[in-house]
Motif scaffolding. Structure first.
Motif, PDB file in Angstrom:
ATOM      1  N   ASP A   1      -2.667  -6.711   0.160  1.00  0.00           N
ATOM      2  CA  ASP A   1      -1.787  -6.109   1.160  1.00  0.00           C
ATOM      3  C   ASP A   1      -0.970  -7.178   1.864  1.00  0.00           C
ATOM      4  O   ASP A   1      -1.453  -7.870   2.748  1.00  0.00           O
ATOM      5  CB  ASP A   1      -2.626  -5.314   2.177  1.00  0.00           C
TER       6      ASP A   1
ATOM      7  N   CYS B   1      -0.250   4.759   1.205  1.00  0.00           N
ATOM      8  CA  CYS B   1      -0.238   5.130   2.628  1.00  0.00           C
ATOM      9  C   CYS B   1       0.926   6.058   2.941  1.00  0.00           C
ATOM     10  O   CYS B   1       0.975   6.650   4.020  1.00  0.00           O
ATOM     11  CB  CYS B   1      -0.128   3.891   3.513  1.00  0.00           C
TER      12      CYS B   1
ATOM     13  N   PHE C   1       3.522   1.445   8.939  1.00  0.00           N
ATOM     14  CA  PHE C   1       3.918   0.092   9.338  1.00  0.00           C
ATOM     15  C   PHE C   1       4.935  -0.564   8.419  1.00  0.00           C
ATOM     16  O   PHE C   1       5.725  -1.375   8.854  1.00  0.00           O
ATOM     17  CB  PHE C   1       2.674  -0.804   9.429  1.00  0.00           C
TER      18      PHE C   1
ATOM     19  N   LEU D   1       0.035  -4.725   8.124  1.00  0.00           N
ATOM     20  CA  LEU D   1      -1.376  -4.756   8.501  1.00  0.00           C
ATOM     21  C   LEU D   1      -2.156  -5.835   7.765  1.00  0.00           C
ATOM     22  O   LEU D   1      -3.308  -6.094   8.059  1.00  0.00           O
ATOM     23  CB  LEU D   1      -2.028  -3.399   8.250  1.00  0.00           C
TER      24      LEU D   1
ATOM     25  N   HIS E   1       5.301   5.402   5.633  1.00  0.00           N
ATOM     26  CA  HIS E   1       4.276   4.398   5.928  1.00  0.00           C
ATOM     27  C   HIS E   1       4.277   4.088   7.427  1.00  0.00           C
ATOM     28  O   HIS E   1       5.333   3.996   8.045  1.00  0.00           O
ATOM     29  CB  HIS E   1       4.573   3.125   5.126  1.00  0.00           C
TER      30      HIS E   1
ATOM     31  N   THR F   1       0.830  -1.192   0.000  1.00  0.00           N
ATOM     32  CA  THR F   1       0.000   0.000   0.000  1.00  0.00           C
ATOM     33  C   THR F   1       0.874   1.255   0.000  1.00  0.00           C
ATOM     34  O   THR F   1       1.013   1.927   1.006  1.00  0.00           O
ATOM     35  CB  THR F   1      -0.929  -0.010   1.225  1.00  0.00           C
TER      36      THR F   1
ATOM     37  N   GLN G   1      -2.356  -9.920   6.408  1.00  0.00           N
ATOM     38  CA  GLN G   1      -2.156 -11.135   7.180  1.00  0.00           C
ATOM     39  C   GLN G   1      -0.919 -11.881   6.695  1.00  0.00           C
ATOM     40  O   GLN G   1      -0.476 -11.725   5.570  1.00  0.00           O
ATOM     41  CB  GLN G   1      -3.388 -12.012   7.064  1.00  0.00           C
TER      42      GLN G   1
END
Lengths: 1192, 480
Positions: free
Chosen positions: A952, A395, A403, A956, A401, A392, A958
């Motif tokens: 993703d 972001c 994360f 964030l 970003h 992503t 999985q």
């Protein structure tokens, strides 16, 4: 008393560069100060002219007097605490703009926008700008009182006194962005491994290596996989999963009979080769690229020819082009040297891939165009990065970003690729062929030009000495007499491959030889007649789309508006478009000034672009159809005098070549004498022997006095002329100007001339407001006005009609707007051609003309167009502070994600560099791209990705449930030539795919979410698949592929601005759902209810919701009932036996025969099997069973 | 009905569908929840804190919301924000007094005084212009925010922003978020209904969409007449024959179900049919106004002379009926009044008067009716356009878009009655005191419904998305 305070300045660099007088003036404007305060300020300001004193306490810290400190503590600090700390201190829950104001150091250091305070120039401090609401508006909740603002000003005047204190800290303040640490800590950045095939206990079960990875995990927790599903359940899965359609009853029956061990493989191969494969997987792909055919926003304008992209992706998937090729075509298909051609039609396929960039939402009249661009780029990068990389990136638009190992620099490094690229509608069918023709044309013209020169030199015709442009100016944006390398940019080939050079011999539109008096960019009349075909238009108010741009556009380099007055020196006819911040949907109250028409008489086109000061733009030059447009130069902010000088110079060049040009003309060009005889000029004041029908033309011709004033100058000759818009009395409420109709017919005559010439104006309604030439009562020539009352000359070539009897009729058969016509001066023209004097030259020129027209037959003049990218000026983008387009920061060189490619700028020799970007995305060492695509395939087939968050892979998202399996598939994919079809084949033939949906309660207890894949849960079909299945069982599915979208069926519940004028048929012409139009603001309620995503961003995983609207649709929607009735017809025709009919229905709908019990229940619907309605009821019942919309 | 979770950190994979249903609610949103947990991918994702149906985080002040959306942007200085200085400087060049920001049409004229007189009303003395004589009688119920701002001067952006908290297409609408968080208490009606008076705002149905949330949270767009919503009318001759058909469907489903085993997704799809069947009855029932007493109909303006008043009156009355049924979030869009909704770029007088005439009486009736039924205390009524209008003219007799400061009001549902909050400058151009952002309005609405806007999130595209994005402050000053 403040004025007593001693002052100590911070910073040894202080010097008083501004006069204290200026400061006093500035302060004397302060209106609300008491006299004492003013005095104090004046004094303090005056004191600045004194040499600065500095007290250093030895630690390098600055100390302030106790009184200054007291002032700070009593007046200033409370203000900071009350109004600023919430967002700008270490205690802020969320620090805004990276700015803290809880220490002096922090304020000097500043935030995203730089230092907050500047004690040398208090009023220029960002702090002051912010609290005075100039530029910033702080505090956001409301402006501070004047008193508080003065307090801050005074505090700065005092040098921003602050007591010595420790820097405030607080536990848990925002962690530092450490990219390398994040790379090291998150799985997705790690290289793809080729894991060994795990050993398993039950060696009989696995059929493929992938099965080993699944079974191994199950065995480790003591579970066993579900038994194999029954053959027919698998068959139905394969059909829907691979082609999105159910097997027909016949196909099911054949499969039941096929007992060969290869039965499944055969079906799989057959399905993978089906043309429907691309339609199924193409629809998946369209979810990724937020595919729609309109722009949304207020009026839902067309995104013209978006369907060409849809067709492209279907073909590409059917062809199974290697995935790296697919990626390359998406990112940089326009830059591929050897583009992939359509196998039969030979058109450029590769370039169509780039259309995906432009499928997003567009705005028609943004007040802030730069912000609009930033939002568009955000969406484009978001879609690109999620689709291909599973990260992503968007972001990181406003900050690093939160994360992932993606910095804000990364975002703007990528954004530069878009800054360097443009949108266009590309004539993809003709572009390759025409490029070849243009290359040949260039050689041809050079060859003949040189040979002709020799002949002319032989007859001692002296060529003038070249006079290159002497005037140079840094105000020139581009000077086409001498463009900088890379500045001659073009969409298409009609401008040749470079500006035409001074002294060049060329053929004009009439085939005459001309000499170029100045080096200039101009289109070759060779290409007149290019036609761009747009299909499926619904509504489009974009003024740009009205221009004949595709393949006919010269583009200036990109530049910044530093002076609002832009001047283009031109000759010819066409349009100039200023494309500001890549904004393209020009429709609405703003930005109309960015399009300017150019008329033959224009020399300087002035564009007032003051609105766009500081913005970046480029110009596009578009010759009118059948006209040339020459561009000498573009300059910004040049004076009248400078323009006069340029004109003088061009004039000198013209004069220098004038005599030569005349001699040239007589030597090599035939001369044509035109003799005109008037046929009808209506100067008698009557229509004479012309026949009048209807009311539109009145009883006699008009004069300038008898027509309405608002028609303006109609350009008539003599006194009388014909005009059907004359206002005359008619019944009330009739718009007499347009509504009356009639015809005016000439007496019959014999055609003896070469041309018939006349003046025509009025409406542009073909066949309705027109002048016709009739031979034998048939229209052989027809002309209309141009929705303009001013009459223009028009002529018909009638050589071929010589000797025929003919009539001219003037028609006004249109009652709406522009339902009028004006004509004057019909004349017969006889041409008398005299040959040129030099026969050798004449022969050469006629051969030259001949070869050019021969070459012309090789060119393709009509082409469909498609949205596509083109390279503009290679540029880096500015980092935007906090993502704010109003706050540009440093330039960020173009490159790929630093986590993968490092922070070194990408070497880009020329243009945007997208090809290099594509290669990074495709690099086998890139850990993302290939994992992402195999994971998507697994998701579409298995119902859940190995990484469930398919778009993703970041922190964030999985984690992969089976990382080794993911890498195994990825390795295999790379080794298998990156073939999507091979990967699909591999997975569907696995045991894992073919497991039953019957789950073992023990396994469910241990792994309730089936993370280990111990069974295959039923999958609900997508809205498209359900609709397509209905069409299939009813036998009304059309196999037609491709083409403009079928208009959506509009219900009364679909309303709003931009509602298409036409509603499509209820059954969508029986076409597969992928061919039904996708209008952003009018998405099919059916599809929305079944979770088809709204096209705004990448959606690799659809929601699977469960709403009563779904049941209501299947129960009550007219389309469902219509299809049930069609199915009934088919069943009734199939057999007369009820049992056989039901059997057939089960095979069609569920790919299996009914059980006895089901047969009995189904039969119970049929109280009277002879009643055809009851068969509709049964069909309707079966459609409403869950099995119809689920895969078991 | 909700088990009140102390926080959102429960793990949905430990819940069976049944316990989920029991714990969360029943009805539409509950089904949606079960659908969510059954989507395998989703279920496993919720090893992160599961948030769907988190229930209230704190005290619930408003159970339901009626959002009176004033399409096009009513003028603040002509409705709820009197500015005497406009009269004083009427006809002067606005540049004399302040910097004029770029506008949508860039055709800015002179300072334009309000065409309507303001008067103070009620015990609170709240000023309301003569455009709203009826709403003025409810002045003591209103909390007017005079310092609302938007980030966008264009309709579509601003509409998306007002509805979804983002200027771009594709985000969930307020009503979707509320139902996502709280579920619905209504068995047989959707939890998010849009009563469409005839105008769909620029941006289209996406103003009412569920964005990345499941389709179950989409707004259902009802016309205020006929069946209201598509596919609600059964195709069978009567209810019995439809019932019979559905019973057969059920039998066949059960038979086939044996073959596939027990799967929650299938079971909820089967249950869906019962809900749909019930909805076929419930929708016409709630839409039918025949049993409403005449004085109520008259009060709402159902026999008004002006057709748009009758249409909007019906919308308001249906909204009240839906509130009684427990519909969580109801939005009313404006009826067509001939001109261009509240968007008076020209002809301000006629345009605003027509729009006001359409909504004034019905809104006042709605407030009073809710109050007399003791529903207003649990029902939050929100009146807002996507932005306001310029205090200077566009051309000579219109006003252009103004996102810098405008008025919206709230009533009922825990809101302080009869107050104003915030202020624009002396010309009514920009908010200068207690500037409120759209995110603040959203945060406040959620807060009144018992939801902490920072904790009602949905993971999408690498972020935990919220209605309030990363912003929003609850405006506590307007909460009683």
């Amino acid at each position: 008393m403040y004025w007593k305070l001693s002052k100590r300045w911070n910073g040894s660099s202080f010097s008083c560069t501004q006069s204290s007088g200026m400061r006093i003036t500035a302060f004397s404007e302060a209106t609300h100060l008491c006299i004492v305060l003013s005095l104090a300020l004046v004094l303090s300001a005056l004191s600045r002219s004194l040499p600065a004193q500095q007290t250093n306490n030895g630690d390098g810290e600055i100390s302030f007097s106790a009184a200054d400190i007291a002032f700070f503590e009593n007046k200033v600090r409370p203000l900071l605490v009350e109004h600023c700390y919430e967002c700008h201190s270490v205690k802020s829950p969320k620090l805004k703009a990276s700015l803290r104001v809880d220490s002096r150091q922090a304020m000097i250091k500043g935030g995203d926008s730089g230092a907050a305070i500047d004690v040398e120039h208090p009023d220029e401090s960002l702090l002051m700008q912010a609290i005075t609401y100039e530029g910033y508006e702080m505090p956001p909740k409301g402006k501070l009182s004047d008193e508080a603002i003065q307090t801050f000003r005074r505090w700065l005047e005092l040098g921003a006194p602050w007591p010595a204190e420790a820097e405030p800290t607080v536990a848990g303040s925002e962690p530092k962005f450490d990219l390398q640490k994040r790379v090291a800590e998150h799985w997705m950045w790690k290289p793809v491994q080729n894991p060994p095939i795990p050993a398993v206990q039950n060696r009989d079960w696995p059929k493929s290596d992938a099965d080993h990875f699944i079974l191994r995990e199950l065995e480790q927790v003591g579970l066993t996989p579900a038994k194999k599903a029954d053959r027919l359940a698998i068959l139905r899965r394969l059909y829907f999963d691979i082609i999105g359609l159910p097997p027909t009853a016949e196909q099911v029956a054949a499969f039941i009979e096929d007992s060969s061990p290869q039965a499944f493989e055969n079906v799989v191969d057959q399905l993978l080769n089906s043309p429907h494969f691309g339609e199924r997987w193409g629809r998946h792909w369209l979810d990724l690229v937020r595919y729609a055919e309109s722009r949304g926003h207020e009026f839902d304008n067309d995104s013209p020819n978006a369907y060409q992209y849809r067709d492209y992706i279907i073909r590409a998937l059917n062809t199974d082009i290697p995935y790296d090729q697919l990626v390359r075509e998406h990112i940089a298909g326009d830059l591929i040297q050897q583009p992939r051609l359509h196998p039969d039609k030979n058109f450029n396929e590769s370039i169509l891939g780039t259309g995906f960039w432009f499928l997003g939402e567009w705005v028609h009249s943004p007040v802030d165009v730069r912000k609009d661009e930033a939002d568009r780029f955000d969406n484009m990068l978001d879609v690109m990065s999620k689709t291909f990389l599973g990260v992503t990136v968007a972001c990181a638009r406003c900050h690093d970003h939160k994360f992932d190992a993606i910095s804000s620099n990364d975002y703007y490094a990528l954004s530069g690729f878009l800054q360097s690229s443009d949108y266009r509608q590309v004539p993809f069918e003709s572009m390759e062929q025409n490029r070849l023709v243009a290359e040949k044309l260039q050689l041809l013209d050079q060859e003949f030009g040189n040979e002709l020169k020799k002949i002319l030199v032989d007859v001692e015709l002296n060529f003038p000495t070249p006079q290159p442009r002497a005037i140079r100016s840094d105000k020139f944006i581009v000077d086409y007499s001498n463009p900088a390398a890379g500045d001659f940019i073009q969409d298409g080939v009609i401008f040749g491959f470079a500006p035409r050079t001074q002294g060049e011999l060329y053929l004009d539109n009439n085939g005459s030889v001309k000499i170029r008096p100045a080096t200039v960019a101009v289109n070759d009349s060779f290409w007149q007649g290019l036609k761009a075909i747009t299909e499926g238009a619904v509504q489009n108010s974009s003024q740009l789309d009205q221009l004949p741009k595709p393949g006919r556009t010269l583009r200036s380099p990109t530049f910044e508006v530093t002076d609002g007055n832009l001047f283009c020196r031109v000759e010819g006819k066409g349009h100039i478009v200023a494309c500001v911040d890549s904004h393209r949907l020009i429709a609405g109250p703003l930005h109309g000034d960015t399009i300017r028409g150019v008329n033959e008489t224009d020399r300087w086109i002035h564009m007032n672009l003051k609105r766009y000061m500081g913005h970046r733009l480029h110009l596009e030059f578009v010759p009118a159809d059948s006209a040339t447009l020459a561009i000498h130069l573009v300059a910004q902010g040049i004076s009248d005098e400078e323009r006069r000088q340029i004109d003088e110079e061009l004039n000198r060049q013209e004069v220098a070549y004038q005599v030569f040009a005349q001699t040239l003309d007589s030597l090599v060009n035939p001369t044509v004498e035109r003799r005109r005889t008037i046929f009808a000029d209506f100067e008698s004041g009557s229509y004479g022997n012309w026949t009048v029908q209807g009311e539109a033309f009145g009883r006699e011709p008009q004069t300038a006095q008898t027509i309405a004033d608002y028609q303006g100058d109609v350009n008539h000759r003599g006194k009388f002329f014909v005009n059907s818009h004359n206002i005359r009395k008619v019944e009330p409420n009739k718009a007499a100007g347009d509504q009356l109709i009639g015809t005016l017919t000439s007496p019959e005559f014999t055609i003896e001339c070469d041309e018939i010439e006349f003046l025509i104006g009025g409406g542009a309604h073909a066949g309705k407001t027109c002048v016709n030439l009739l031979v034998d009562g048939k229209v052989v020539h027809s002309a209309t006005g141009r929705d303009n009352n001013r009459m223009n000359e028009h002529s018909w070539d009638v050589k071929a009609l010589r000797g025929q009897r003919a009539k001219i009729e003037v028609v006004d058969a249109f009652e709406g707007g522009w339902g009028n016509i004006g004509v004057d001066d019909f004349a017969f023209v006889h041409l008398n051609t005299k040959p040129p004097s030099n026969s050798k030259a004449q022969q050469l020129v006629s051969r030259w003309n001949q070869q050019r027209s021969q070459l012309k037959s090789e060119a393709l003049f009509a082409s469909h167009t498609a949205p596509a990218m083109m390279d503009g000026t290679g540029e880096n983008d500015h980092l935007l502070i906090r993502g704010n387009p109003g706050k540009p920061g440093k330039l960020e060189p173009r490159r790929f994600l630093s986590a993968i490619s490092g922070e070194e700028p990408m070497p880009i020799p020329v243009g945007s560099g997208r090809m290099q970007l594509a290669e990074w995305i495709n690099s086998p060492t890139n850990p993302l791209t290939h994992r992402v695509i195999v994971n998507r395939i697994w998701h579409y087939l298995m119902g859940r990705g190995i990484v469930p968050t398919v778009d993703d892979f970041g922190v964030l998202g999985q984690r992969p449930s089976n990382p080794a399996l993911l890498d195994h598939l990825t390795t295999r994919f790379l080794a298998d030539g990156r073939s999507l079809k091979k990967m699909i084949r591999y997975i569907v033939l696995s045991q894992t795919y073919q497991m039953s949906s019957q789950s073992d309660p023990n396994a469910v207890a241990k792994d309730p979410n089936n993370l280990l894949w111990h069974h295959r849960p039923p999958k609900r079909l997508e809205g498209e698949a359900i609709r397509d299945a209905l069409l299939t069982i009813s036998g009304t599915l059309s196999t037609k592929q491709f083409g403009p979208p079928v208009p959506i069926h509009l219900t009364p519940f679909m309303d709003g601005r931009g509602r298409p004028g036409v509603s499509g048929p209820l059954d969508g012409e029986g076409r597969r759902s992928i061919y039904i139009s996708v209008r952003r603001n009018f998405i099919s309620p059916w599809m929305l209810a079944f979770d088809t995503p709204v096209p705004f961003s990448t959606m690799g995983r659809r929601n699977v919701s469960n709403v009563p609207a779904q049941a209501l649709i299947l129960m009550n929607d007219p389309f469902v009932l219509q299809q049930a009735a069609q199915w009934r017809n088919r069943i009734l025709a199939y057999s007369s036996n009820s049992q056989e009919r039901i059997h057939y229905m089960y095979l069609s709908a569920f790919a299996r025969p009914p059980s006895d019990e089901e047969l009995a229940i189904a039969s119970s619907v049929l109280i009277d099997p002879n009643d055809p309605q009851q068969w509709v009821d049964l069909a309707h019942v079966l459609i409403n069973t869950k099995e119809f919309i689920f895969l078991r | 009905m909700f088990q009140n979770y102390p926080c959102h950190r429960y793990r949905s994979q430990t819940l069976s569908r049944r316990s989920m249903l029991q714990q969360c609610s029943s009805g539409f949103a509950a089904l949606a929840l079960s659908a969510l947990s059954l989507d395998r991918a989703f279920a496993s994702e919720s090893t992160e804190p599961g948030r769907a149906g988190h229930g209230p985080h704190h005290q619930v002040r408003a159970k339901n919301v009626i959002f009176l959306y004033m399409d096009g942007g009513p003028s603040q200085v002509d409705t709820f924000d009197p500015k005497p200085l406009l009269d004083k400087y009427n006809g002067r060049d606005p540049a004399e007094f302040f910097t004029v920001e770029p506008t949508q049409f860039n055709n800015n004229g002179k300072v334009l005084a309000s065409l309507w007189k303001f008067q103070q009303h009620g015990a609170s003395g709240l000023p309301v212009s003569s455009l709203f004589p009826n709403i003025a009688t409810c002045a003591d119920d209103l909390a007017v925010i005079r310092s609302m701002t938007s980030e966008f001067p264009e309709h579509t952006f601003a509409n998306y922003f007002l509805h979804t908290g983002s200027g771009l297409q594709g985000r969930p609408s307020m009503g979707a978020w509320v139902n996502y968080g709280l579920g619905s208490e209504c068995q047989d009606l959707p939890g998010f209904v849009v009563l469409n008076g005839g105008l769909i705002p620029p941006g289209g149905l996406d103003c009412f969409g569920s964005g990345f949330l499941p389709a179950s949270f989409q707004g259902s767009v009802f016309k205020p007449s006929g069946t209201g919503v598509a596919n609600i009318e059964r195709t069978e001759v009567n209810s019995q024959s439809q019932r019979r058909k559905l019973d057969i469907v059920k039998q066949l489903d059960q038979l086939a179900g044996k073959e596939v085993g027990k799967h929650d997704a299938l079971e909820s799809a089967i249950r869906n049919y019962e809900l749909a069947f019930a909805m076929q009855m419930a929708v016409p029932e709630v839409m039918s106004l025949t049993n409403e007493p005449q004085h109520i109909k008259t009060m709402y303006g159902l026999d008004a002379e002006y057709e748009p008043t009758r249409i909007y009156g019906a919308q308001c009355l249906i909204a009240r009926r839906m509130i009684e049924k427990g519909v969580r979030f109801i939005e009313l869009t404006c009826p067509r009044v001939g001109g261009d909704r509240w968007d008076q770029h020209a002809n301000l007088k006629e345009g605003h008067e027509n729009n006001a005439r359409a909504v004034d009486q019905p809104i006042a009736a709605l407030l009073k009716d809710l109050k007399q039924r003791d529903l207003l205390k649990d029902t939050l009524v929100v009146w807002a356009g996507e932005f306001g209008r310029t205090p200077f003219a566009q051309g000579s007799d219109g006003r252009d878009h103004n996102p810098f400061g405008f008025s919206v009001w709230l009533a009922g549902g825990g809101v302080k009655p009869g107050i104003t909050y915030g202020a624009t400058d002396d010309f009514g151009y920009k908010a200068i005191e207690n500037r409120a952002e759209m995110h603040d309005l959203h945060a406040t609405i959620l807060h009144l419904m018992g939801v902490d806007h920072t904790r009602s999130t949905f993971r999408f595209g690498g972020r935990d998305m919220r209605l309030t994005d990363v912003k929003g402050h609850v405006i506590h000053d307007i909460i009683s």
